[in-house]
Write a protein that holds these residues in place. Structure first.
Motif, PDB file in Angstrom:
ATOM      1  N   ARG A   9       0.713  -1.233  -0.069  1.00 25.22           N
ATOM      2  CA  ARG A   9       0.002   0.074   0.021  1.00 25.22           C
ATOM      3  C   ARG A   9       0.805   1.283  -0.122  1.00 25.22           C
ATOM      4  O   ARG A   9       1.870   1.384   0.759  1.00 25.22           O
ATOM      5  CB  ARG A   9      -0.821  -0.038   1.104  1.00 25.22           C
ATOM      6  N   GLU A  10       0.618   2.112  -0.916  1.00 22.27           N
ATOM      7  CA  GLU A  10       1.530   3.365  -0.907  1.00 22.27           C
ATOM      8  C   GLU A  10       0.816   4.556  -0.001  1.00 22.27           C
ATOM      9  O   GLU A  10      -0.257   4.829   0.051  1.00 22.27           O
ATOM     10  CB  GLU A  10       1.354   4.059  -2.670  1.00 22.27           C
ATOM     11  N   PRO A  11       1.697   4.894   0.707  1.00 12.69           N
ATOM     12  CA  PRO A  11       1.324   5.857   1.759  1.00 12.69           C
ATOM     13  C   PRO A  11       1.091   7.246   1.126  1.00 12.69           C
ATOM     14  O   PRO A  11       1.955   7.595   0.264  1.00 12.69           O
ATOM     15  CB  PRO A  11       2.537   6.065   2.838  1.00 12.69           C
ATOM     16  N   ALA A  12       0.130   8.072   1.668  1.00 14.80           N
ATOM     17  CA  ALA A  12      -0.033   9.462   0.830  1.00 14.80           C
ATOM     18  C   ALA A  12       0.905  10.532   1.381  1.00 14.80           C
ATOM     19  O   ALA A  12       1.308  10.104   2.682  1.00 14.80           O
ATOM     20  CB  ALA A  12      -1.674   9.892   1.274  1.00 14.80           C
ATOM     21  N   ARG A  13       0.989  11.499   0.830  1.00 15.50           N
ATOM     22  CA  ARG A  13       2.001  12.609   1.399  1.00 15.50           C
ATOM     23  C   ARG A  13       1.046  13.283   2.233  1.00 15.50           C
ATOM     24  O   ARG A  13      -0.107  13.240   2.098  1.00 15.50           O
ATOM     25  CB  ARG A  13       2.527  13.505   0.172  1.00 15.50           C
ATOM     26  N   PRO A  14       1.730  13.894   3.216  1.00 10.15           N
ATOM     27  CA  PRO A  14       1.116  14.681   4.224  1.00 10.15           C
ATOM     28  C   PRO A  14       0.356  15.760   3.480  1.00 10.15           C
ATOM     29  O   PRO A  14       0.908  16.290   2.270  1.00 10.15           O
ATOM     30  CB  PRO A  14       2.222  15.518   5.257  1.00 10.15           C
ATOM     31  N   ALA A  15      -0.809  16.414   4.017  1.00  2.95           N
ATOM     32  CA  ALA A  15      -1.489  17.348   3.281  1.00  2.95           C
ATOM     33  C   ALA A  15      -0.635  18.787   3.125  1.00  2.95           C
ATOM     34  O   ALA A  15      -0.877  19.450   2.196  1.00  2.95           O
ATOM     35  CB  ALA A  15      -2.614  17.711   4.108  1.00  2.95           C
ATOM     36  N   MET A  22       5.496  23.665  -4.648  1.00  4.81           N
ATOM     37  CA  MET A  22       6.625  23.207  -5.032  1.00  4.81           C
ATOM     38  C   MET A  22       6.673  21.721  -4.868  1.00  4.81           C
ATOM     39  O   MET A  22       7.615  20.973  -5.255  1.00  4.81           O
ATOM     40  CB  MET A  22       7.953  23.923  -4.370  1.00  4.81           C
ATOM     41  N   ALA A  23       5.599  21.417  -4.727  1.00  8.14           N
ATOM     42  CA  ALA A  23       5.401  19.746  -4.562  1.00  8.14           C
ATOM     43  C   ALA A  23       5.868  18.879  -5.700  1.00  8.14           C
ATOM     44  O   ALA A  23       6.392  17.907  -5.523  1.00  8.14           O
ATOM     45  CB  ALA A  23       3.794  19.317  -4.172  1.00  8.14           C
ATOM     46  N   TRP A 198       9.144   8.611   1.190  1.00  8.15           N
ATOM     47  CA  TRP A 198       7.945   8.182   2.205  1.00  8.15           C
ATOM     48  C   TRP A 198       7.002   9.516   2.270  1.00  8.15           C
ATOM     49  O   TRP A 198       5.841   9.384   2.096  1.00  8.15           O
ATOM     50  CB  TRP A 198       8.320   7.877   3.409  1.00  8.15           C
ATOM     51  N   TYR A 199       7.591  10.746   2.478  1.00 14.04           N
ATOM     52  CA  TYR A 199       6.770  12.251   2.655  1.00 14.04           C
ATOM     53  C   TYR A 199       6.585  12.770   1.622  1.00 14.04           C
ATOM     54  O   TYR A 199       5.647  13.656   1.395  1.00 14.04           O
ATOM     55  CB  TYR A 199       7.693  12.863   3.771  1.00 14.04           C
ATOM     56  N   LEU A 200       7.513  12.956   0.463  1.00  9.57           N
ATOM     57  CA  LEU A 200       7.581  13.723  -0.743  1.00  9.57           C
ATOM     58  C   LEU A 200       6.980  13.097  -1.758  1.00  9.57           C
ATOM     59  O   LEU A 200       6.726  13.592  -2.917  1.00  9.57           O
ATOM     60  CB  LEU A 200       8.784  14.220  -0.705  1.00  9.57           C
ATOM     61  N   LEU A 201       7.268  11.920  -2.183  1.00  8.00           N
ATOM     62  CA  LEU A 201       6.442  11.304  -3.321  1.00  8.00           C
ATOM     63  C   LEU A 201       5.016  10.961  -3.406  1.00  8.00           C
ATOM     64  O   LEU A 201       4.459  10.586  -2.430  1.00  8.00           O
ATOM     65  CB  LEU A 201       7.343   9.859  -3.713  1.00  8.00           C
ATOM     66  N   PRO A 202       4.416  11.403  -4.597  1.00  9.00           N
ATOM     67  CA  PRO A 202       2.944  10.933  -4.720  1.00  9.00           C
ATOM     68  C   PRO A 202       2.738   9.692  -5.147  1.00  9.00           C
ATOM     69  O   PRO A 202       3.622   8.992  -5.434  1.00  9.00           O
ATOM     70  CB  PRO A 202       2.804  11.937  -6.094  1.00  9.00           C
ATOM     71  N   ARG A 203       1.423   9.227  -4.456  1.00  7.08           N
ATOM     72  CA  ARG A 203       1.136   7.932  -4.910  1.00  7.08           C
ATOM     73  C   ARG A 203       0.753   7.744  -6.017  1.00  7.08           C
ATOM     74  O   ARG A 203       0.460   8.771  -7.050  1.00  7.08           O
ATOM     75  CB  ARG A 203      -0.280   7.695  -4.185  1.00  7.08           C
ATOM     76  N   THR A 204       0.481   6.572  -6.916  1.00 10.48           N
ATOM     77  CA  THR A 204       0.325   6.365  -8.373  1.00 10.48           C
ATOM     78  C   THR A 204      -1.105   6.437  -8.472  1.00 10.48           C
ATOM     79  O   THR A 204      -1.934   5.919  -7.981  1.00 10.48           O
ATOM     80  CB  THR A 204       0.774   5.070  -8.705  1.00 10.48           C
ATOM     81  N   ARG A 205      -1.290   7.452  -9.557  1.00 10.50           N
ATOM     82  CA  ARG A 205      -2.779   7.439  -9.885  1.00 10.50           C
ATOM     83  C   ARG A 205      -3.229   6.791 -11.240  1.00 10.50           C
ATOM     84  O   ARG A 205      -4.080   6.053 -11.070  1.00 10.50           O
ATOM     85  CB  ARG A 205      -3.054   9.087 -10.241  1.00 10.50           C
ATOM     86  N   GLY A 481       1.062  14.212  -9.609  1.00 10.49           N
ATOM     87  CA  GLY A 481       1.709  15.113  -8.801  1.00 10.49           C
ATOM     88  C   GLY A 481       0.960  15.674  -7.720  1.00 10.49           C
ATOM     89  O   GLY A 481       1.214  16.499  -6.993  1.00 10.49           O
ATOM     90  N   GLN A 482      -0.605  15.419  -7.805  1.00 12.19           N
ATOM     91  CA  GLN A 482      -1.280  16.156  -6.774  1.00 12.19           C
ATOM     92  C   GLN A 482      -1.798  15.176  -5.812  1.00 12.19           C
ATOM     93  O   GLN A 482      -2.703  15.645  -4.992  1.00 12.19           O
ATOM     94  CB  GLN A 482      -2.580  16.722  -7.589  1.00 12.19           C
TER      95      GLN A 482
END
Length: 483
Positions: A9-15, A22-23, A198-205, A481-482
């Motif tokens: 399971r891919e963790p989401a980035r913090p909101a 610059m995300a 873990w904190y900066l990469l986006p999950r795969t859409r 990227g969102q």
């Protein structure tokens, strides 16, 4: 005990990260950790060849397999790793890739024999495949279309910084602490990469549809590449009988022909030859192969030449720094300095021709200062070439297959890098047979110049845009990227 689904399971980035303007560039920066790590390891190892020869009482033809074994395993695994990532998730693959690579690096630093070191390098290659098959895909699916060539340039620059840091870092580490630390230093970089990812990469859409695998294609590809490299290595002084050399060459030809036929008939081909023909990217992939042959060849050649003339690993590292430094500077700045109206094909032609001229000029004996300038300009040519060539390839592929396409790009780079090791070793051995110390380097540099010309020719051929309705990786699409 966590389930397989939980582990994948891919963790989401913090909101707070996700909302940042610059995300996308945070994601690019994270990808650069992997790019830096892989290229640092590649260039450090070549500087360590003389130390490994002394440690294990082996010749260059044997020690080169510390690099070749890694590269061949990488070549065999890149496309399968990219295909799996497109389906399971690029972020989770990237994170596990860091874990495997860092763990294997620690084990390499403790290896007690040459055979053990080569075997552990194969494990290291599995982690590197999970990283490299995703690096280009994570960039193109995270950054908006207009900025993608610039983002690919930054990623290429990170590779160049790794290459630039490797020779000097390796020379210093070998002189101060020994060759084992060239592997152990990867561990802290890997830990930083895992936390950042873990904190900066986006999950795969956008994920590719589930499909079959192609173990037959993977075995045939690995057999073809390994047999061909063994044949070249035998010619380079590995010390095997003539019948073994002939056998390796025959196996390489037979396995290559078998791979071609198998992939044309496979329901889920490792190398989709029809898709390559439809997209028209085969010449561009060949250009990527030649460019990395030219980039990596000097990293093997100059440490041998300098140490043979009484220099040290640190001397070689300082000299070689200008090559990847020029590569990185051009990869970042060429988009601003070259005319905006220049298409990617023209950039590829200009970069390849500059690299060819510099490789040919390096064959002429000259002071170290001149060699530093020529190596820097060689890097500039390749730094102009590589981002433009990558952008052409990725723009021709659907976004849902970005990691598979990135895997093909990195697979051809891996083959080119392996050929850079093998071709230079063959040139040096040929010079030894001719009893002429200057003939070997001259032959190797002539081969590099020819490869650069081939890259210029291949990069000048246009690729086709994706079919109507398909979303190209190089087009503004996807919202990975969102997330």
């Amino acid at each position: 005990m966590p389930s397989v689904a939980a582990l994948l399971r891919e963790p989401a980035r913090p909101a707070a990260v996700r909302r940042q303007r610059m995300a996308p560039w945070f994601a690019v920066g994270t990808v650069c950790f992997g790019a830096f790590m892989g290229q640092l390891d590649a260039s450090v190892v070549t500087v360590a060849f003389p130390a490994l020869q002394r440690q294990f009482h082996a010749g260059l033809a044997g020690v080169q397999w510390v690099s070749l074994g890694y590269l061949l395993a990488l070549v065999a695994l890149l496309v399968p790793a990219g295909r799996w990532s497109d389906r399971a998730g690029r972020k989770v693959s990237y994170l596990y890739g860091f874990v495997v690579f860092a763990g294997a690096s620690a084990a390499c630093g403790l290896a007690s024999s040459l055979a053990m070191l080569i075997g552990l390098r194969l494990v290291q290659a599995a982690g590197a495949a999970m990283l490299q098959s995703n690096s280009v895909a994570l960039v193109v699916t995270s950054v908006p279309g207009p900025s993608r060539r610039a983002a690919l340039g930054v990623q290429a620059a990170a590779q160049a910084v790794g290459l630039a840091s490797g020779p000097v870092t390796g020379g210093l580490l070998i002189a101060a602490a020994g060759w084992r630390w060239i592997f152990l230093m990867n561990v802290p970089v890997g830990l930083v990469g895992v936390v950042a990812g873990w904190y900066l990469l986006p999950r795969t859409r956008q994920r590719a549809a589930r499909g079959g695998t192609d173990p037959g294609g993977m075995v045939l590809l690995a057999t073809t590449a390994a047999a061909a490299m063994l044949a070249i290595s035998s010619l380079s002084g590995l010390g095997v009988p003539a019948w073994a050399l002939a056998g390796c060459a025959a196996i390489a030809v037979a396995a290559g022909a078998g791979l071609w036929r198998w992939e044309r008939r496979s329901a889920a081909p490792l190398l989709d030859l029809r898709a390559l023909a439809t997209a028209g990217i085969a010449p561009a992939l060949g250009g990527a192969l030649c460019a990395y042959l030219v980039l990596f060849g000097p990293l093997v050649l100059f440490p041998q030449v300098i140490i043979d003339h009484g220099g040290s690993a640190l001397d070689a590292g300082l000299l070689l720094t200008s090559l990847p430094a020029g590569f990185g500077a051009a990869a970042v700045a060429s988009d601003r300095l070259l005319p905006k109206r220049w298409p990617n094909r023209r950039r590829c032609s200009a970069g390849g021709l500059l690299a060819a001229g510099c490789a040919a000029a390096l064959a002429v004996p000259a002071p170290h200062a001149v060699s530093v300038v020529l190596l820097g300009l060689l890097g500039v040519g390749l730094g102009v070439y590589t981002p433009a060539n990558n952008a052409e390839i990725m723009a021709a592929l659907p976004a849902r297959e970005a990691a598979t396409g990135g895997g093909m790009v990195n697979m051809t780079r891996g083959i080119g890098t392996a050929l850079g090791v093998a071709v230079v070793t063959l040139g040096l051995h040929t010079g030894t047979l001719l009893a002429d110390r200057s003939a070997g380097p001259a032959l190797a540099l002539a081969a590099l110049a020819a490869a650069a010309l081939a890259a210029a020719w291949a990069g000048s051929h246009a690729v086709r845009a994706p079919a109507p309705g398909a979303t190209g990786s190089g087009q503004p699409a996807g919202t990975d990227g969102q997330r």
